[in-house]
Motif scaffolding. Structure first.
Motif, PDB file in Angstrom:
ATOM      1  N   ALA A 126      33.429  86.984  15.268  1.00 37.77           N
ATOM      2  CA  ALA A 126      33.583  88.109  14.097  1.00 37.77           C
ATOM      3  C   ALA A 126      34.943  88.589  14.089  1.00 37.77           C
ATOM      4  CB  ALA A 126      32.668  89.221  14.480  1.00 37.77           C
ATOM      5  N   CYS A 127      35.962  88.135  14.969  1.00 41.19           N
ATOM      6  CA  CYS A 127      37.095  88.938  15.105  1.00 41.19           C
ATOM      7  C   CYS A 127      38.227  88.246  13.983  1.00 41.19           C
ATOM      8  CB  CYS A 127      37.765  89.029  16.186  1.00 41.19           C
ATOM      9  SG  CYS A 127      39.279  89.872  16.519  1.00 41.19           S
ATOM     10  N   ARG A 128      38.734  89.075  13.142  1.00 38.39           N
ATOM     11  CA  ARG A 128      39.493  88.350  12.149  1.00 38.39           C
ATOM     12  C   ARG A 128      40.921  88.633  12.524  1.00 38.39           C
ATOM     13  NH1 ARG A 128      37.320  89.572   6.231  1.00 38.39           N
ATOM     14  NH2 ARG A 128      38.572  88.058   5.710  1.00 38.39           N
ATOM     15  N   ALA A 129      41.351  88.798  13.660  1.00 39.94           N
ATOM     16  CA  ALA A 129      42.620  89.263  14.129  1.00 39.94           C
ATOM     17  C   ALA A 129      43.883  88.369  13.632  1.00 39.94           C
ATOM     18  CB  ALA A 129      42.693  89.145  15.920  1.00 39.94           C
ATOM     19  N   GLU A 181      39.786  95.671   6.022  1.00 36.98           N
ATOM     20  CA  GLU A 181      38.618  94.546   5.438  1.00 36.98           C
ATOM     21  C   GLU A 181      38.132  93.700   6.461  1.00 36.98           C
ATOM     22  OE1 GLU A 181      41.409  92.517   2.422  1.00 36.98           O
ATOM     23  OE2 GLU A 181      42.786  94.208   2.861  1.00 36.98           O
ATOM     24  N   CYS A 182      38.436  93.664   7.876  1.00 35.61           N
ATOM     25  CA  CYS A 182      37.318  93.061   8.896  1.00 35.61           C
ATOM     26  C   CYS A 182      36.056  93.755   8.875  1.00 35.61           C
ATOM     27  CB  CYS A 182      38.046  92.958  10.154  1.00 35.61           C
ATOM     28  SG  CYS A 182      36.886  92.534  11.578  1.00 35.61           S
ATOM     29  N   GLU A 183      34.996  92.839   8.698  1.00 29.43           N
ATOM     30  CA  GLU A 183      33.653  93.582   8.707  1.00 29.43           C
ATOM     31  C   GLU A 183      33.467  94.475   9.812  1.00 29.43           C
ATOM     32  OE1 GLU A 183      34.479  90.150   8.087  1.00 29.43           O
ATOM     33  OE2 GLU A 183      34.206  90.215   5.919  1.00 29.43           O
ATOM     34  N   GLU A 239      31.010  97.219  14.794  1.00 26.10           N
ATOM     35  CA  GLU A 239      30.805  96.428  16.209  1.00 26.10           C
ATOM     36  C   GLU A 239      32.145  96.712  17.094  1.00 26.10           C
ATOM     37  OE1 GLU A 239      30.583  95.132  13.331  1.00 26.10           O
ATOM     38  OE2 GLU A 239      28.508  94.258  13.343  1.00 26.10           O
ATOM     39  N   CYS A 240      33.218  96.793  16.414  1.00 16.52           N
ATOM     40  CA  CYS A 240      34.638  96.933  16.808  1.00 16.52           C
ATOM     41  C   CYS A 240      35.490  98.528  16.798  1.00 16.52           C
ATOM     42  CB  CYS A 240      35.496  95.944  16.365  1.00 16.52           C
ATOM     43  SG  CYS A 240      37.246  95.719  17.103  1.00 16.52           S
ATOM     44  N   THR A 241      35.318  98.900  17.813  1.00 16.09           N
ATOM     45  CA  THR A 241      36.197 100.254  18.007  1.00 16.09           C
ATOM     46  C   THR A 241      37.299 100.297  19.162  1.00 16.09           C
ATOM     47  OG1 THR A 241      34.501 101.219  19.483  1.00 16.09           O
ATOM     48  CG2 THR A 241      34.133 101.426  17.010  1.00 16.09           C
ATOM     49  N   ALA A 297      47.644  96.656  15.195  1.00 16.31           N
ATOM     50  CA  ALA A 297      47.233  97.241  13.840  1.00 16.31           C
ATOM     51  C   ALA A 297      45.887  97.950  13.832  1.00 16.31           C
ATOM     52  CB  ALA A 297      47.339  96.036  12.929  1.00 16.31           C
ATOM     53  N   CYS A 298      44.801  97.346  14.122  1.00 12.66           N
ATOM     54  CA  CYS A 298      43.605  97.613  14.071  1.00 12.66           C
ATOM     55  C   CYS A 298      43.454  98.958  14.640  1.00 12.66           C
ATOM     56  CB  CYS A 298      42.639  96.792  14.589  1.00 12.66           C
ATOM     57  SG  CYS A 298      42.536  95.136  13.938  1.00 12.66           S
ATOM     58  N   SER A 299      43.892  99.318  15.692  1.00 14.05           N
ATOM     59  CA  SER A 299      43.885 100.628  16.550  1.00 14.05           C
ATOM     60  C   SER A 299      44.783 101.681  15.729  1.00 14.05           C
ATOM     61  CB  SER A 299      44.286 100.259  18.170  1.00 14.05           C
ATOM     62  OG  SER A 299      45.416 101.189  18.339  1.00 14.05           O
TER      63      SER A 299
HETATM   64  S1  SF4 Z   1      38.837  95.147  13.596  1.00 16.56           S
HETATM   65 FE1  SF4 Z   1      38.233  94.258  15.628  1.00 16.56          FE
HETATM   66  S2  SF4 Z   1      37.287  92.474  15.132  1.00 16.56           S
HETATM   67 FE2  SF4 Z   1      38.311  93.163  13.418  1.00 16.56          FE
HETATM   68  S3  SF4 Z   1      40.216  91.819  13.257  1.00 16.56           S
HETATM   69 FE3  SF4 Z   1      40.559  93.916  14.426  1.00 16.56          FE
HETATM   70  S4  SF4 Z   1      40.237  93.717  16.647  1.00 16.56           S
HETATM   71 FE4  SF4 Z   1      39.411  91.798  15.589  1.00 16.56          FE
END
Ligand code: SF4
Length: 361
Positions: free
Chosen positions: A311-314, A326-328, A333-335, A350-352
């Motif tokens: 599921a990870c679009r890193a 834009e990552c589902e 599911e990802c926090t 970047a996600c954090s």
């Molecule tokens: S939000 Fe989580 S699952 Fe999505 S790309 Fe970032 S790290 Fe990966």
């Protein structure tokens, strides 16, 4: 800008923002470093910019791009009873194929957070009947200290010290991005701390080959605004080359003794980047002279086969193809408490950054 209060001064920020707008120039710029990404998100710099200027977040978070295979190798080594496995704290929650280092520690592995690789050398000296391994992650910024640790271990004859080397290099990553057929990047903000060590002479042929401006930039909000302004002006005037916004720290030639030590202890190799794939000559391995300190060989973990979370679009995030939300899985599911991928773990990911500062958009 020379003094601390100038770096966050609101009036100065306003003047820089107005100067960027006055240039009336469209620009797609990539900041290389995850620390810069966090400043951009924290201070809302991307929202201050004119619509014509777009910031893309680059792959400059070393925790994020460390390959899942290296994480799995770390997990396998750390689980061994004779090993004291040492690492910076950021790496402990990065998921491998199935586990992370915290889980290995919870199951009895001797995993310890250190603040310097030299702490790991001291541990090896103090524990002669244990094997001490340091997880050497990072860009060029951390390579000199890791090289020094290996050099010191060699000088002291410490046969029980080794390093799991996971270094990545910025210039080959820039080239990989610029040579991609779907590259949108028109200019870079290069990472000031990397250039403090390495200088910026390595970027000059890249700027020349791809006809782009590369602005060596610091990490405070007004550093970034000034770097963006310099890049936008260069694009407007059709100039390419390397420009130094971070002159208070960076010289063209960099820190020569540090470069010499890195060149003595390490050598370039093709490197797998998590979510991105292999980039030629973009990593460091121990040179022949210091190969006996290589943890992969010592613990025979080279053959490990790894798998990314589906599921990870890193990879798309790290190359600037999508924004984290834009990552589902983002925020579901990802926090940060339950990360699926490294960009949600690291303080530079970047996600954090989006989760902390921009969750609602
Ligand atoms: S939000 Fe989580 S699952 Fe999505 S790309 Fe970032 S790290 Fe990966």
């Amino acid at each position: 800008m020379r003094f601390v209060n100038e770096y966050r001064d609101r009036d100065q920020a306003k003047r820089l923002r107005e100067a960027i707008a006055a240039a009336d120039q469209s620009a797609v710029l990539m900041e290389v470093c995850g620390g810069q990404t966090h400043t951009i998100m924290r201070y809302g710099i991307d929202q201050m910019l004119p619509d014509a200027v777009t910031m893309i977040h680059g792959p400059g978070c070393p925790v994020c791009v460390t390959s899942v295979k290296l994480i799995d190798q770390a997990l396998a080594i750390a689980a061994r009873p004779e090993v004291i496995f040492t690492s910076f704290g950021d790496m402990l929650r990065v998921p491998g194929t199935e586990l992370d280092l915290f889980t290995v520690k919870a199951r009895g592995g001797d995993v310890r957070i250190v603040y310097s690789p030299l702490d790991a050398v001291a541990l090896a000296r103090d524990n002669p009947d244990r094997q001490v391994v340091f997880f050497g992650v990072g860009f060029e910024t951390t390579a000199p200290a890791n090289a020094m640790a290996v050099w010191q271990a060699a000088q002291q004859g410490l046969g029980n010290f080794s390093i799991l080397a996971a270094h990545v290099l910025v210039p080959p990553a820039m080239e990989a991005i610029l040579s991609s057929p779907d590259c949108r990047v028109q200019g870079f903000l290069a990472a000031g701390h990397v250039c403090t060590i390495m200088g910026y002479w390595q970027y000059e042929p890249i700027a020349e080959r791809y006809k782009v401006p590369i602005v060596v930039t610091g990490f405070e909000p007004n550093d970034l605004l000034q770097g963006i302004h310099m890049a936008v002006e260069a694009l407007k005037e059709g100039r390419h080359g390397v420009f130094n916004q971070y002159a208070r720290s960076v010289r063209r030639e960099g820190n020569k003794p540090a470069q010499d030590l890195v060149a003595q202890v390490f050598e370039a190799q093709d490197q797998g980047w998590r979510g991105i794939g292999t980039i030629p000559m973009s990593g460091l391995r121990l040179s022949e002279q210091y190969a006996s300190f290589d943890a992969v060989d010592r613990f025979d973990v080279g053959g490990i086969v790894s798998k990314e979370a589906a599921a990870c679009r890193a990879g798309e995030v790290l190359q600037g193809h999508i924004r984290p939300m834009e990552c589902e899985a983002f925020g579901k599911e990802c926090t940060p408490d339950m990360p699926l991928g490294a960009p949600m773990v690291s303080s530079e990911g970047a996600c954090s950054a989006y989760y902390r500062y921009r969750r609602e958009t």
